[in-house]
Write a protein that holds these residues in place. Structure first.
Motif, mmCIF file in Angstrom:
data_model
loop_
_atom_site.group_PDB
_atom_site.id
_atom_site.type_symbol
_atom_site.label_atom_id
_atom_site.label_comp_id
_atom_site.label_asym_id
_atom_site.label_seq_id
_atom_site.Cartn_x
_atom_site.Cartn_y
_atom_site.Cartn_z
ATOM 1 N N ILE A 1 0.850 -1.183 0.000
ATOM 2 C CA ILE A 1 0.000 0.000 0.000
ATOM 3 C C ILE A 1 0.887 1.236 0.000
ATOM 4 C CG2 ILE A 1 -1.672 1.336 1.347
ATOM 5 C CD1 ILE A 1 -2.663 -1.397 2.435
ATOM 6 N N ILE A 2 0.575 2.181 -0.849
ATOM 7 C CA ILE A 2 1.257 3.463 -0.883
ATOM 8 C C ILE A 2 0.365 4.496 -0.205
ATOM 9 C CG2 ILE A 2 2.267 5.261 -2.335
ATOM 10 C CD1 ILE A 2 3.711 2.532 -2.448
ATOM 11 N N TRP A 3 0.846 5.040 0.908
ATOM 12 C CA TRP A 3 0.127 6.139 1.555
ATOM 13 C C TRP A 3 0.720 7.447 1.031
ATOM 14 C CZ3 TRP A 3 1.485 8.331 6.961
ATOM 15 C CH2 TRP A 3 0.690 9.456 7.218
ATOM 16 N N ALA A 4 -0.047 8.150 0.231
ATOM 17 C CA ALA A 4 0.418 9.394 -0.389
ATOM 18 C C ALA A 4 -0.188 10.594 0.333
ATOM 19 C CB ALA A 4 0.028 9.415 -1.868
ATOM 20 N N TYR A 5 0.639 11.585 0.587
ATOM 21 C CA TYR A 5 0.188 12.806 1.262
ATOM 22 C C TYR A 5 0.900 13.988 0.617
ATOM 23 C CZ TYR A 5 4.380 11.172 3.682
ATOM 24 O OH TYR A 5 5.622 10.666 3.963
ATOM 25 N N ASP A 6 0.487 15.182 0.917
ATOM 26 C CA ASP A 6 1.065 16.376 0.292
ATOM 27 C C ASP A 6 1.288 17.424 1.364
ATOM 28 O OD1 ASP A 6 2.041 18.085 -1.592
ATOM 29 O OD2 ASP A 6 0.105 18.669 -2.412
ATOM 30 N N TYR A 7 2.375 17.253 2.104
ATOM 31 C CA TYR A 7 2.652 18.164 3.208
ATOM 32 C C TYR A 7 4.148 18.203 3.450
ATOM 33 C CZ TYR A 7 2.561 20.355 7.808
ATOM 34 O OH TYR A 7 2.778 21.206 8.864
ATOM 35 N N GLY A 8 4.670 19.348 3.865
ATOM 36 C CA GLY A 8 6.073 19.460 4.232
ATOM 37 C C GLY A 8 6.915 20.087 3.139
ATOM 38 N N ALA A 9 8.222 20.132 3.396
ATOM 39 C CA ALA A 9 9.155 20.797 2.489
ATOM 40 C C ALA A 9 9.242 20.063 1.153
ATOM 41 C CB ALA A 9 10.541 20.874 3.141
ATOM 42 N N ARG A 10 9.655 20.798 0.126
ATOM 43 C CA ARG A 10 9.770 20.224 -1.215
ATOM 44 C C ARG A 10 11.211 20.368 -1.711
ATOM 45 N NH1 ARG A 10 5.083 18.874 -3.452
ATOM 46 N NH2 ARG A 10 3.164 19.684 -2.527
ATOM 47 N N ALA A 11 11.816 19.231 -2.047
ATOM 48 C CA ALA A 11 13.173 19.251 -2.592
ATOM 49 C C ALA A 11 13.162 19.917 -3.967
ATOM 50 C CB ALA A 11 13.702 17.828 -2.707
ATOM 51 N N ARG A 12 14.280 20.572 -4.315
ATOM 52 C CA ARG A 12 14.396 21.238 -5.610
ATOM 53 C C ARG A 12 15.307 20.484 -6.566
ATOM 54 N NH1 ARG A 12 12.398 26.388 -5.800
ATOM 55 N NH2 ARG A 12 11.699 27.282 -3.811
ATOM 56 N N HIS B 1 5.350 10.012 0.295
ATOM 57 C CA HIS B 1 4.567 8.808 0.537
ATOM 58 C C HIS B 1 5.300 7.887 1.502
ATOM 59 C CE1 HIS B 1 7.294 6.849 -2.371
ATOM 60 N NE2 HIS B 1 6.914 5.720 -1.807
ATOM 61 N N ASP B 2 4.530 7.018 2.162
ATOM 62 C CA ASP B 2 5.056 5.908 2.946
ATOM 63 C C ASP B 2 4.618 4.608 2.276
ATOM 64 O OD1 ASP B 2 6.030 7.752 4.717
ATOM 65 O OD2 ASP B 2 4.768 7.136 6.414
ATOM 66 N N ASN B 3 5.235 3.504 2.690
ATOM 67 C CA ASN B 3 4.919 2.179 2.142
ATOM 68 C C ASN B 3 4.428 1.271 3.264
ATOM 69 O OD1 ASN B 3 7.387 3.488 0.864
ATOM 70 N ND2 ASN B 3 6.813 2.067 -0.746
ATOM 71 N N ILE B 4 3.373 0.517 3.007
ATOM 72 C CA ILE B 4 2.854 -0.434 3.984
ATOM 73 C C ILE B 4 2.788 -1.807 3.314
ATOM 74 C CG2 ILE B 4 0.958 -1.028 5.535
ATOM 75 C CD1 ILE B 4 0.126 1.936 5.447
ATOM 76 N N LEU B 5 3.620 -2.733 3.788
ATOM 77 C CA LEU B 5 3.632 -4.094 3.260
ATOM 78 C C LEU B 5 2.587 -4.932 3.988
ATOM 79 C CD1 LEU B 5 7.484 -4.737 3.001
ATOM 80 C CD2 LEU B 5 5.902 -4.096 1.163
ATOM 81 N N VAL C 1 -3.272 2.601 -3.548
ATOM 82 C CA VAL C 1 -2.721 3.937 -3.341
ATOM 83 C C VAL C 1 -3.747 4.738 -2.547
ATOM 84 C CG1 VAL C 1 -1.897 6.061 -4.413
ATOM 85 C CG2 VAL C 1 -1.383 3.849 -5.475
ATOM 86 N N TRP C 2 -3.373 5.134 -1.331
ATOM 87 C CA TRP C 2 -4.295 5.825 -0.429
ATOM 88 C C TRP C 2 -3.862 7.282 -0.293
ATOM 89 C CZ3 TRP C 2 -4.711 1.992 4.328
ATOM 90 C CH2 TRP C 2 -5.247 0.779 3.887
ATOM 91 N N TRP C 3 -4.680 8.179 -0.802
ATOM 92 C CA TRP C 3 -4.449 9.603 -0.605
ATOM 93 C C TRP C 3 -5.127 10.009 0.696
ATOM 94 C CZ3 TRP C 3 -1.298 12.544 -3.546
ATOM 95 C CH2 TRP C 3 -0.890 12.009 -4.772
ATOM 96 N N HIS C 4 -4.324 10.375 1.676
ATOM 97 C CA HIS C 4 -4.874 10.713 2.994
ATOM 98 C C HIS C 4 -3.951 11.731 3.641
ATOM 99 C CE1 HIS C 4 -6.482 10.445 7.034
ATOM 100 N NE2 HIS C 4 -7.437 9.628 6.600
ATOM 101 N N THR C 5 -4.534 12.778 4.180
ATOM 102 C CA THR C 5 -3.740 13.809 4.824
ATOM 103 C C THR C 5 -3.026 13.273 6.060
ATOM 104 O OG1 THR C 5 -3.807 16.041 5.778
ATOM 105 C CG2 THR C 5 -5.649 14.579 6.260
ATOM 106 N N ILE C 6 -1.928 13.904 6.442
ATOM 107 C CA ILE C 6 -1.273 13.590 7.709
ATOM 108 C C ILE C 6 -2.122 14.127 8.855
ATOM 109 C CG2 ILE C 6 1.001 13.679 6.618
ATOM 110 C CD1 ILE C 6 1.377 16.381 8.117
ATOM 111 N N VAL C 7 -1.723 13.849 10.086
ATOM 112 C CA VAL C 7 -2.413 14.422 11.235
ATOM 113 C C VAL C 7 -2.171 15.926 11.245
ATOM 114 C CG1 VAL C 7 -2.590 14.440 13.750
ATOM 115 C CG2 VAL C 7 -2.172 12.288 12.547
#
Length: 296
Positions: free
Chosen positions: A138-149, A156-160, A201-207
């Motif tokens: 499972i891929i936990w995808a979120y959109d928060y935090g710093a962005r590399a250039r 994302h995190d990975n859940i086996l 693929v789970w799109w879910h916000t962080i806490v």
């Protein structure tokens, strides 16, 4: 071996203990669901070994579990990798072997990692469970935090997901929360109202840092993420286990869904957060000697 503080007909339980010492006190096949979110490795030299554990009927194995049952640890080819945290896999491997032992025949393990170690964990879990027992990544995808250039930002995190028995595992997709269709005009009104089953693929916000769910624990995972796991892979009344419990999200979710739970952590601040979060919903057991209790 010491007696366990857990009983299958007992209360929900939060245990302040070293999980490596506590897990062997639990009986084989006691849990339908195990979710673990161990510390993520971030890179140094380490050694990994393919491993699996089998029951030794003669009682002469090199590992012992509940009621003195004996197991052989079967090790395959040894490999070396240039990474970090030199003993990470010697730390994690015995705990994953215990997870395999503790799962019921219809049970499921969810191992939550990130890109640094998930590929090596897949090889290790293939050796412990068998490749035929791999169910999903499972891929936990979120959109928060710093962005590399200078590279694609990692978001994302990975859940086996591994099952104890691929012919008997429990999975109920009717209990899982649904998502809106991305192209609702292409499906019937009935399907639009029901929503679609999530994919891997789970799109879910962080806490949210300012939300009511926030406990202050630095690696807290959102309840919505864990709710999907508990809903799909356990039934009301089933026992669920998290032996890197942190802020106690597994316990909070399991309690709300009518499951029973055991949460284990050796970190004193984590236990204090769970005392507040799970107050009245679980008993607490202190198994760390005083001199080993981590300082705040």
């Amino acid at each position: 071996m010491t007696d366990t503080v857990w009983a299958p007909d007992g209360s929900n339980l939060v245990v302040h203990a070293d999980n490596a010492a506590f897990l062997p006190t639990l009986p084989d096949g006691a849990f339908t669901l195990i979710y673990v979110d161990p510390p993520f490795n971030t890179g140094r030299v380490q050694r990994r070994q393919e491993t699996r554990m089998v029951r030794n009927s003669d009682g002469e194995g090199d590992r012992f579990g509940f009621k003195g049952r004996s197991y052989d640890t079967i090790k395959g080819a040894l490999h070396s990798y240039d990474d970090a945290f030199s003993d990470y896999w010697s730390f994690l491997e015995p705990r994953l072997l215990e997870a395999w032992r503790l799962l019921s025949d219809d049970g499921t393990l969810y191992l939550h990692l990130d890109y640094r170690e998930v590929h090596y964990a897949k090889v290790m879990l293939d050796a412990i469970f068998g490749r035929e027992c791999f169910l999903n990544e499972i891929i936990w995808a979120y959109d928060y935090g710093a962005r590399a250039r200078n590279r694609w930002p990692t978001k994302h995190d990975n859940i086996l997901v591994y099952v104890k028995n691929p012919a008997k595992y429990h999975f109920d997709n009717d209990e899982v929360d649904r998502e809106p269709y991305m192209a609702p005009g292409l499906v019937t009104e009935a399907k639009r109202k029901k929503g679609k089953l999530p994919t891997d693929v789970w799109w879910h916000t962080i806490v949210s840092p300012t939300g009511k769910e926030k406990t202050g624990y630095p690696t807290q995972k959102p309840e919505g993420l864990v709710r999907r796991i508990v809903s799909a892979s356990s039934r009301p009344g089933d026992w669920c286990l998290d032996f890197f419990a942190g802020s106690g999200t597994l316990g909070a979710v399991a309690g709300k869904l009518g499951r029973r739970f055991v949460c284990v952590d050796q970190n004193a601040p984590a236990i204090e957060i769970m005392r507040t979060r799970l107050d009245g919903k679980a008993e607490f057991a202190e198994l760390l000697p005083v001199e080993q209790v981590p300082a705040d």
